[in-house]
Motif scaffolding. Structure first.
Motif, PDB file in Angstrom:
ATOM      1  N   LYS A 169     -71.940  11.920 100.798  1.00  0.00           N
ATOM      2  CA  LYS A 169     -73.371  12.546 100.446  1.00  0.00           C
ATOM      3  C   LYS A 169     -73.259  13.840 102.106  1.00  0.00           C
ATOM      4  O   LYS A 169     -73.704  14.591 102.217  1.00  0.00           O
ATOM      5  CB  LYS A 169     -74.496  11.717 100.080  1.00  0.00           C
ATOM      6  CG  LYS A 169     -75.637  12.544  99.912  1.00  0.00           C
ATOM      7  CD  LYS A 169     -76.222  11.695  98.988  1.00  0.00           C
ATOM      8  CE  LYS A 169     -77.787  12.213  98.546  1.00  0.00           C
ATOM      9  NZ  LYS A 169     -78.862  11.500  98.229  1.00  0.00           N
ATOM     10  N   GLU A 170     -73.812  12.902 102.577  1.00  0.00           N
ATOM     11  CA  GLU A 170     -73.926  14.128 103.502  1.00  0.00           C
ATOM     12  C   GLU A 170     -72.820  14.959 104.431  1.00  0.00           C
ATOM     13  O   GLU A 170     -73.025  15.638 105.246  1.00  0.00           O
ATOM     14  CB  GLU A 170     -73.987  12.473 105.340  1.00  0.00           C
ATOM     15  CG  GLU A 170     -74.724  11.530 105.265  1.00  0.00           C
ATOM     16  CD  GLU A 170     -75.116  11.336 106.286  1.00  0.00           C
ATOM     17  OE1 GLU A 170     -74.180  10.637 107.486  1.00  0.00           O
ATOM     18  OE2 GLU A 170     -75.962  10.082 106.700  1.00  0.00           O
ATOM     19  N   LEU A 171     -71.686  14.488 104.482  1.00  0.00           N
ATOM     20  CA  LEU A 171     -70.671  15.336 104.328  1.00  0.00           C
ATOM     21  C   LEU A 171     -71.049  16.932 103.260  1.00  0.00           C
ATOM     22  O   LEU A 171     -70.700  18.311 104.141  1.00  0.00           O
ATOM     23  CB  LEU A 171     -69.391  15.497 104.344  1.00  0.00           C
ATOM     24  CG  LEU A 171     -68.786  14.027 105.325  1.00  0.00           C
ATOM     25  CD1 LEU A 171     -67.235  13.723 105.120  1.00  0.00           C
ATOM     26  CD2 LEU A 171     -68.500  14.909 106.921  1.00  0.00           C
ATOM     27  N   ASP A 172     -71.620  16.658 102.741  1.00  0.00           N
ATOM     28  CA  ASP A 172     -71.386  17.919 101.124  1.00  0.00           C
ATOM     29  C   ASP A 172     -72.146  18.463 101.327  1.00  0.00           C
ATOM     30  O   ASP A 172     -72.435  19.495 101.056  1.00  0.00           O
ATOM     31  CB  ASP A 172     -71.099  16.135 100.103  1.00  0.00           C
ATOM     32  CG  ASP A 172     -70.119  16.413  99.490  1.00  0.00           C
ATOM     33  OD1 ASP A 172     -69.014  16.473  99.599  1.00  0.00           O
ATOM     34  OD2 ASP A 172     -70.327  15.197  98.494  1.00  0.00           O
ATOM     35  N   GLU A 173     -73.882  17.837 101.967  1.00  0.00           N
ATOM     36  CA  GLU A 173     -74.843  17.970 102.232  1.00  0.00           C
ATOM     37  C   GLU A 173     -74.635  19.534 103.875  1.00  0.00           C
ATOM     38  O   GLU A 173     -74.823  20.675 103.696  1.00  0.00           O
ATOM     39  CB  GLU A 173     -75.803  17.179 102.550  1.00  0.00           C
ATOM     40  CG  GLU A 173     -76.008  16.607 101.258  1.00  0.00           C
ATOM     41  CD  GLU A 173     -77.378  15.748 101.543  1.00  0.00           C
ATOM     42  OE1 GLU A 173     -77.964  15.373 103.045  1.00  0.00           O
ATOM     43  OE2 GLU A 173     -78.263  15.017 100.530  1.00  0.00           O
ATOM     44  N   GLN A 174     -73.824  18.704 104.669  1.00  0.00           N
ATOM     45  CA  GLN A 174     -72.723  19.215 105.514  1.00  0.00           C
ATOM     46  C   GLN A 174     -72.793  20.530 105.059  1.00  0.00           C
ATOM     47  O   GLN A 174     -73.095  21.677 105.948  1.00  0.00           O
ATOM     48  CB  GLN A 174     -72.569  18.597 106.728  1.00  0.00           C
ATOM     49  CG  GLN A 174     -72.767  19.186 108.024  1.00  0.00           C
ATOM     50  CD  GLN A 174     -72.082  18.596 109.156  1.00  0.00           C
ATOM     51  OE1 GLN A 174     -71.329  16.990 109.255  1.00  0.00           O
ATOM     52  NE2 GLN A 174     -71.362  18.956 110.177  1.00  0.00           N
ATOM     53  N   LYS A 175     -71.732  20.344 104.464  1.00  0.00           N
ATOM     54  CA  LYS A 175     -70.682  21.754 103.807  1.00  0.00           C
ATOM     55  C   LYS A 175     -71.171  22.555 103.816  1.00  0.00           C
ATOM     56  O   LYS A 175     -71.779  23.859 103.533  1.00  0.00           O
ATOM     57  CB  LYS A 175     -69.622  21.180 102.931  1.00  0.00           C
ATOM     58  CG  LYS A 175     -68.521  20.521 104.122  1.00  0.00           C
ATOM     59  CD  LYS A 175     -67.109  19.512 102.906  1.00  0.00           C
ATOM     60  CE  LYS A 175     -66.275  19.180 103.573  1.00  0.00           C
ATOM     61  NZ  LYS A 175     -65.025  18.583 102.673  1.00  0.00           N
ATOM     62  N   LYS A 176     -72.615  22.260 102.654  1.00  0.00           N
ATOM     63  CA  LYS A 176     -73.508  23.093 102.035  1.00  0.00           C
ATOM     64  C   LYS A 176     -74.015  23.445 103.410  1.00  0.00           C
ATOM     65  O   LYS A 176     -74.622  24.821 102.688  1.00  0.00           O
ATOM     66  CB  LYS A 176     -74.069  22.115 101.173  1.00  0.00           C
ATOM     67  CG  LYS A 176     -75.097  22.856 100.423  1.00  0.00           C
ATOM     68  CD  LYS A 176     -75.674  22.646  99.045  1.00  0.00           C
ATOM     69  CE  LYS A 176     -76.426  23.046  98.220  1.00  0.00           C
ATOM     70  NZ  LYS A 176     -77.384  22.456  97.004  1.00  0.00           N
ATOM     71  N   LYS A 177     -75.005  23.629 103.577  1.00  0.00           N
ATOM     72  CA  LYS A 177     -75.276  24.006 104.862  1.00  0.00           C
ATOM     73  C   LYS A 177     -74.823  24.948 105.772  1.00  0.00           C
ATOM     74  O   LYS A 177     -75.059  26.079 105.717  1.00  0.00           O
ATOM     75  CB  LYS A 177     -76.216  22.766 105.455  1.00  0.00           C
ATOM     76  CG  LYS A 177     -77.736  22.270 105.229  1.00  0.00           C
ATOM     77  CD  LYS A 177     -78.194  21.564 106.357  1.00  0.00           C
ATOM     78  CE  LYS A 177     -79.015  20.375 105.219  1.00  0.00           C
ATOM     79  NZ  LYS A 177     -79.333  19.652 106.803  1.00  0.00           N
ATOM     80  N   GLU A 178     -73.425  24.424 106.047  1.00  0.00           N
ATOM     81  CA  GLU A 178     -72.722  25.688 106.511  1.00  0.00           C
ATOM     82  C   GLU A 178     -71.785  26.404 105.992  1.00  0.00           C
ATOM     83  O   GLU A 178     -72.365  27.774 106.726  1.00  0.00           O
ATOM     84  CB  GLU A 178     -71.367  24.818 107.103  1.00  0.00           C
ATOM     85  CG  GLU A 178     -71.538  23.792 108.323  1.00  0.00           C
ATOM     86  CD  GLU A 178     -70.843  22.412 108.103  1.00  0.00           C
ATOM     87  OE1 GLU A 178     -69.240  22.905 107.650  1.00  0.00           O
ATOM     88  OE2 GLU A 178     -70.570  22.055 109.772  1.00  0.00           O
ATOM     89  N   GLU A 179     -72.269  26.157 104.511  1.00  0.00           N
ATOM     90  CA  GLU A 179     -71.754  27.274 103.082  1.00  0.00           C
ATOM     91  C   GLU A 179     -72.731  28.537 103.451  1.00  0.00           C
ATOM     92  O   GLU A 179     -72.477  29.683 103.228  1.00  0.00           O
ATOM     93  CB  GLU A 179     -71.145  27.180 102.256  1.00  0.00           C
ATOM     94  CG  GLU A 179     -70.361  27.836 101.166  1.00  0.00           C
ATOM     95  CD  GLU A 179     -69.062  28.466 101.621  1.00  0.00           C
ATOM     96  OE1 GLU A 179     -69.455  29.766 100.903  1.00  0.00           O
ATOM     97  OE2 GLU A 179     -68.181  28.369 102.884  1.00  0.00           O
TER      98      GLU A 179
END
Length: 465
Positions: A169-179
């Motif tokens: 979930k943290e990785l998904d959130e981080q990827k979402k923020k980076e995107e």
């Protein structure tokens, strides 16, 4: 865990009635010890669950690992009958044959249990089997540890899955923020590039038509190349300006921290050093703080350019693409303030003012223009080193200077000015003897030259426009 102190005592009494007495140490235990003993006998299992384990153990091991007497077997069977059918009565007791001696012995043992409950009968079976066969306790303990280990592994697996889900979930959130940041940066880049393309399209189109007349395809390729180069040059200049601002803030903090110590040190030096001509010259190098310049704009660009053409033809300069022109204006003994005015044809230009702390070689007002490529490269390096809001630093402007060049202070940092639309003017009071450096920067332009019209003069009084 099932059973109370009274229940356990009742089971023991039934066991004694069957001819098997509990140990003397167990009989003499008080209520608290009996409760602990009962808990130990049940090994942490529920009574019904442990009873099933005891019955299975007895069926599997009897005659193999477990060898019991006839009387002990009767007692264990009596407990199982009590669990299955309840109290022994004529209705639930099976019929007996005349010669069924074993059946009569079992019924008698069952009747001796009286009206104890099924729960108490289960406990009685467990307690009796544990007393008659110590191996049963070892087996139960092993099963308990196996169950605990399985529970521990299950909890660890659940915790691992939860941690993995949290990490994903943290990785998904981080990827979402980076995107989101990438999309935002891409949107800003496109907006900047679109704005720059709109400003330069017609100029680039005219240039492309000159390079590839009658070839629209090659013209389009060249226009796109020029637009891309212009965008990268603009972003590089923007990053340099941001770096300058950060450097100014950092140096301002350092200056604020160091100035009190320097002033105290200079004060002690002035009080103790002998006064002579050499010391007087050295004291002149204790440069004062420079006051900010006054700047304003004036309408009437075309009239101003026509006046400059008519009055001073050498004040019209062509600043080539990628070049920087430096106009050197020494301070005058009859003046106390410098004024400047400038405008350009068609396009903007970078402009800044610096002050070189050196004694002018002549008292006459003179203007020195630097247009060579070598000097322009040094000027660009100088801007990167000396583009500060305040303070005095060392730097070089021309290649023919000595290695120990005089200090230079920034009065107005170099920024692009829309001098094609208005006349840019300004004034600055002399901070002392030295040379003003008026820099006209066209280094950010990849292919376009600029025509510059300027005028500089000195007065005795400075005034705001």
């Amino acid at each position: 865990m099932a059973g109370t102190n009274g229940d356990i005592s009742s089971v023991e009494r039934k066991i004694e009635k069957l001819g098997i007495s509990a140990s003397e140490s167990t009989k003499n235990e008080d209520d608290t010890e009996r409760e602990k003993w009962a808990e130990r006998r049940l090994w942490g299992f529920e009574t019904r669950e442990l009873y099933k384990m005891a019955v299975n153990f007895y069926k599997e091991k009897e005659g193999k690992a477990v060898h019991l007497s006839y009387e002990d077997k009767l007692k264990l069977v009596a407990f199982t009958q009590q669990v299955t059918h309840g109290k022994c009565t004529a209705e639930n007791a099976p019929p007996l044959g005349v010669l069924d001696v074993i059946g009569r012995d079992r019924r008698l043992a069952w009747q001796n249990l009286g009206d104890i409950s099924k729960e108490q009968a289960m406990e009685g079976f467990i307690v009796l089997l544990d007393k008659l066969c110590p191996l049963f306790g070892t087996v139960v303990e092993a099963q308990r540890r196996d169950i605990e280990e399985k529970l521990r592994l299950k909890k660890e697996e659940e915790a691992r899955k939860l941690e993995e889900e949290r990490r994903l979930k943290e990785l998904d959130e981080q990827k979402k923020k980076e995107e989101e940041a990438r999309l935002k940066e891409e949107l800003q880049r496109r907006q900047i590039q679109d704005a720059l393309n709109q400003q330069t399209y017609y100029q680039f189109k005219m240039y492309a038509e000159q390079q590839y007349p009658g070839n629209p395809e090659q013209q389009g390729v060249l226009i796109r190349q020029l637009q891309e180069q212009h965008y990268h040059q603009y972003m590089q200049q923007l990053r340099q300006n941001q770096s300058v601002v950060e450097s100014q803030a950092s140096d301002a903090n350092n200056t604020t921290t160091e100035d009190p110590q320097k002033e105290e040190k200079n004060k002690e030096t002035d009080e103790t050093a002998p006064l002579n001509e050499e010391d007087s010259d050295e004291q002149q190098e204790d440069w004062p703080q420079i006051a900010p310049a006054e700047m304003w704009t004036i309408k009437g660009v075309e009239e101003f350019k026509e006046t400059i053409r008519r009055e001073a033809g050498d004040a019209v300069i062509k600043v080539g693409h990628g070049e920087t022109v430096t106009v050197r204006v020494p301070t005058h003994q009859d003046g106390s303030c410098l004024f400047w005015e400038f405008a350009t044809d068609g396009y903007d230009i970078g402009f800044g003012v610096y002050f070189e702390w050196s004694k002018p070689e002549t008292s006459q007002v003179s203007v020195h223009i630097s247009e060579s490529e070598d000097e322009d490269e040094e000027d660009e390096d100088y801007v990167l080193r000396e583009d500060l809001e305040s303070g005095v630093t060392n730097g070089s402007v021309q290649s023919d200077y000595k290695p120990s060049s005089p200090p230079i202070s920034v009065i107005v940092p170099v920024y692009r000015r829309d001098s094609q639309e208005e006349i840019y003017a300004g004034s600055h009071r002399y901070p002392g003897q030295g040379v003003y450096l008026l820099k006209f920067d066209n280094s950010y332009s990849l292919w376009r030259s600029k025509t510059l019209y300027y005028r500089v003069y000195y007065t005795q009084n400075c005034y705001e426009n």
